[in-house]
Enzyme design. Structure first.
Site, short mmCIF file in Angstrom:
data_model
loop_
_atom_site.label_atom_id
_atom_site.label_comp_id
_atom_site.label_asym_id
_atom_site.label_seq_id
_atom_site.Cartn_x
_atom_site.Cartn_y
_atom_site.Cartn_z
N HIS A 112 28.78 7.37 82.41
CA HIS A 112 28.50 7.10 81.00
C HIS A 112 29.59 7.69 80.11
O HIS A 112 30.11 7.00 79.21
CB HIS A 112 27.12 7.69 80.65
CG HIS A 112 26.73 7.50 79.24
ND1 HIS A 112 25.78 6.57 78.84
CD2 HIS A 112 27.14 8.11 78.08
CE1 HIS A 112 25.63 6.62 77.53
NE2 HIS A 112 26.44 7.56 77.05
N GLU A 113 29.95 8.92 80.34
CA GLU A 113 30.98 9.56 79.51
C GLU A 113 32.37 8.99 79.79
O GLU A 113 33.22 8.94 78.89
CB GLU A 113 30.97 11.07 79.74
CG GLU A 113 29.64 11.74 79.44
CD GLU A 113 29.16 11.49 78.01
OE1 GLU A 113 30.01 11.30 77.10
OE2 GLU A 113 27.94 11.48 77.78
N HIS A 116 32.95 6.01 77.60
CA HIS A 116 33.37 6.43 76.25
C HIS A 116 34.85 6.81 76.25
O HIS A 116 35.59 6.43 75.32
CB HIS A 116 32.52 7.62 75.79
CG HIS A 116 31.15 7.25 75.34
ND1 HIS A 116 30.91 6.41 74.26
CD2 HIS A 116 29.92 7.61 75.82
CE1 HIS A 116 29.62 6.27 74.08
NE2 HIS A 116 28.98 6.99 75.02
N CYS A 468 99.47 88.78 71.45
CA CYS A 468 99.54 88.66 69.99
C CYS A 468 100.74 87.87 69.52
O CYS A 468 100.92 87.72 68.30
CB CYS A 468 99.55 90.05 69.36
SG CYS A 468 101.03 91.02 69.77
#
EC number: 3.4.24.-
Length: 497
Positions: A112-113, A116, A468
């Protein structure tokens, strides 16, 4: 004909017919909703079913469609969403509802789906309602091919009501009206409010208040425990809201160990600095010959480093190494008896100027001789070198100052006496050892008897003192060296930086 034979032929014909029917039934594919699937594959893989149905019924057009389970959807068995042309298409099936139904309902809901989704992907969803002629056309086609019973609406009402465990009922007039009698049943704990589309009509026609009359067992206790566990202090919630609104973030202090530039605690101590410097200086003397000017530059760098690292707290810095440091240095590095090795060479511990063919007999150096340099000879010193004052003052940040004075007034640099050179100490030690042992400083490589002209020339020849840098008669260089070295030891006192 024999009756037995006739019966046998009839039985054979019936048997053949039955076998033909069985063979035809075996060649036909098993229906997608056959009852045998409940035992063979009661919980099929959703992704595998989707791929199989896509290739068989939808010509592979749904390869980009997403299919997944939904654990929170309890109102409907499945839903298909589409984000517009070229967008994302997704199919979600309700796990709470379909796990209580047989496998046949799962297959029919998925198909059914997928119908669609096929209409969305092919841009053929132009019907005013989702289950228009285009949907029904594909629905009947698949039902004929598979023997399934795909419908427009599902009939899982009992399962849906099973998950609606939060009930509210209105105390107004609508509680006597059909078909709901004032009841609102939901799967989530969301009371009726203005967010519902029918709320405005209910306020106009009834105006009552919804009161909760039912909820799952132990739901209130679970909710209270969760609320107490998840409850945050008000300050934390306010801070979180401020961060979400983009306001300034709270500053959390640093809890670790940091370092501040210019702080006395971050700089190494004066003792460690001088000790490491003396070790490095001794290593440098053993590998190469350092000039007096190079030593002065290092002394200046040392004083600057100490002044920068210790601006607030004056420390007593001892330029002389300790006895343990001297023993370590003397064990690793040999003693050098002549300070300026470029101008002098070592002959049994006595400095002999390079380039002289023969020198007279040297007298033993006496550490107690107190002889001053005449002013006339002091004026004969090398005027090409830049002279500095006889005393240098070093001032610390606290205002303390220490004056370092010299016995000889012709020094080249004011920082010469800050650190004793290793060559001077070793030369003094060598001369003292030879004096105490009673040995003479007579050179074994030179002849024992010197001529009078040579002794007169040696008495008149002027040389530079390696300590030095003063001009001294060559015959008096040993006594002058003793006086300079003793003067350095007495003048090198601890100073404040």
């Amino acid at each position: 004909m024999d009756e037995d034979l006739v019966v046998a032929l009839r039985l054979q014909e019936e048997w053949d017919v039955q076998m033909a029917r069985r063979a035809a039934a075996a060649r036909e594919p098993v229906s997608l909703v056959d009852a045998s699937w409940e035992l063979v594959d009661p919980t099929p893989d959703l992704q595998a079913l989707f791929l199989q149905f896509n290739d068989r019924f939808f010509w592979g057009q749904l390869e980009a469609v997403e299919v997944k389970w939904s654990v929170r959807m309890t109102l409907c068995a499945g839903i298909c969403t589409y984000e517009g042309r070229g967008g994302m298409c997704s199919i979600r099936l309700s796990e709470p509802l379909l796990k209580l139904r047989p496998r046949k309902d799962l297959v029919e809901t998925l198909l059914h789906e997928m119908i669609h989704a096929y209409l969305f992907v092919t841009n053929n969803d132009k019907d005013r309602e989702g289950h228009g002629p285009e949907f029904c056309k594909h629905m009947h086609r698949i039902n004929q091919l598979t023997g399934a019973n795909i419908t427009v609406y599902h009939t899982f009402h009992d399962e849906v009501d099973e998950y609606r465990r939060h009930w509210w009922r209105c105390n107004g007039p609508c509680q006597h009206r059909q078909p709901y009698y004032g009841y609102v049943k939901r799967a989530t704990n969301r009371a009726p409010s203005v967010h519902d589309y029918w709320w405005a009509d209910h306020q106009k026609t009834c105006g009552g208040t919804y009161i909760k009359i039912k909820e799952p067992e132990n739901y209130s206790k679970k909710g209270r425990g969760k609320t107490k566990a998840d409850k945050q202090p008000a300050s934390a919630v306010e801070n979180k809201d401020k961060l979400c609104r983009g306001e300034a973030q709270l500053l959390i202090p640093f809890s670790g160990k940091g370092y501040v530039l210019g702080d006395a605690s971050t700089c190494p101590s004066a003792g460690k600095l001088n000790t490491s410097y003396m070790v490095n200086e001794a290593k440098g003397l053993s590998s190469q010959d350092h000039s007096v000017s190079g030593l002065r530059l290092n002394s200046n760098a040392e004083v600057k480093c100490e002044q920068n690292c210790l601006p607030k707290k004056p420390h007593l810095v001892s330029p002389l190494p300790t006895a343990s440091h001297q023993s370590v240095l003397s064990s690793y590095f040999p003693r050098v008896s002549v300070a300026n090795q470029k101008a002098f060479r070592n002959v049994n511990g006595s400095p002999v100027k390079n380039g002289t063919t023969g020198d007279g007999t040297k007298r033993p150096a006496s550490g107690g001789s107190q002889r001053k340099v005449p002013p006339s000879r002091a004026s004969l010193r090398n005027t090409s070198k830049v002279t500095a004052p006889a005393s240098a003052t070093v001032t610390s940040a606290a205002g303390t100052s220490a004056t370092i004075s010299r016995e000889e007034s012709g020094s080249e640099d004011q920082f010469l006496n800050k650190r004793p050179r290793l060559e001077d100490r070793t030369a003094l030690d060598t001369i003292k050892e030879q004096t105490q042992s009673g040995g003479d400083l007579r050179s074994s490589s030179q002849p024992t008897a010197a001529s009078a002209p040579q002794s007169l020339s040696s008495q008149r020849r002027l040389v530079n003192c390696p300590v030095c840098q003063g001009v001294v008669v060559e015959s008096q260089i040993n006594e002058h060296l003793d006086r300079c070295l003793e003067g350095n030891k007495t003048n090198l006192r601890p100073r404040r930086v």
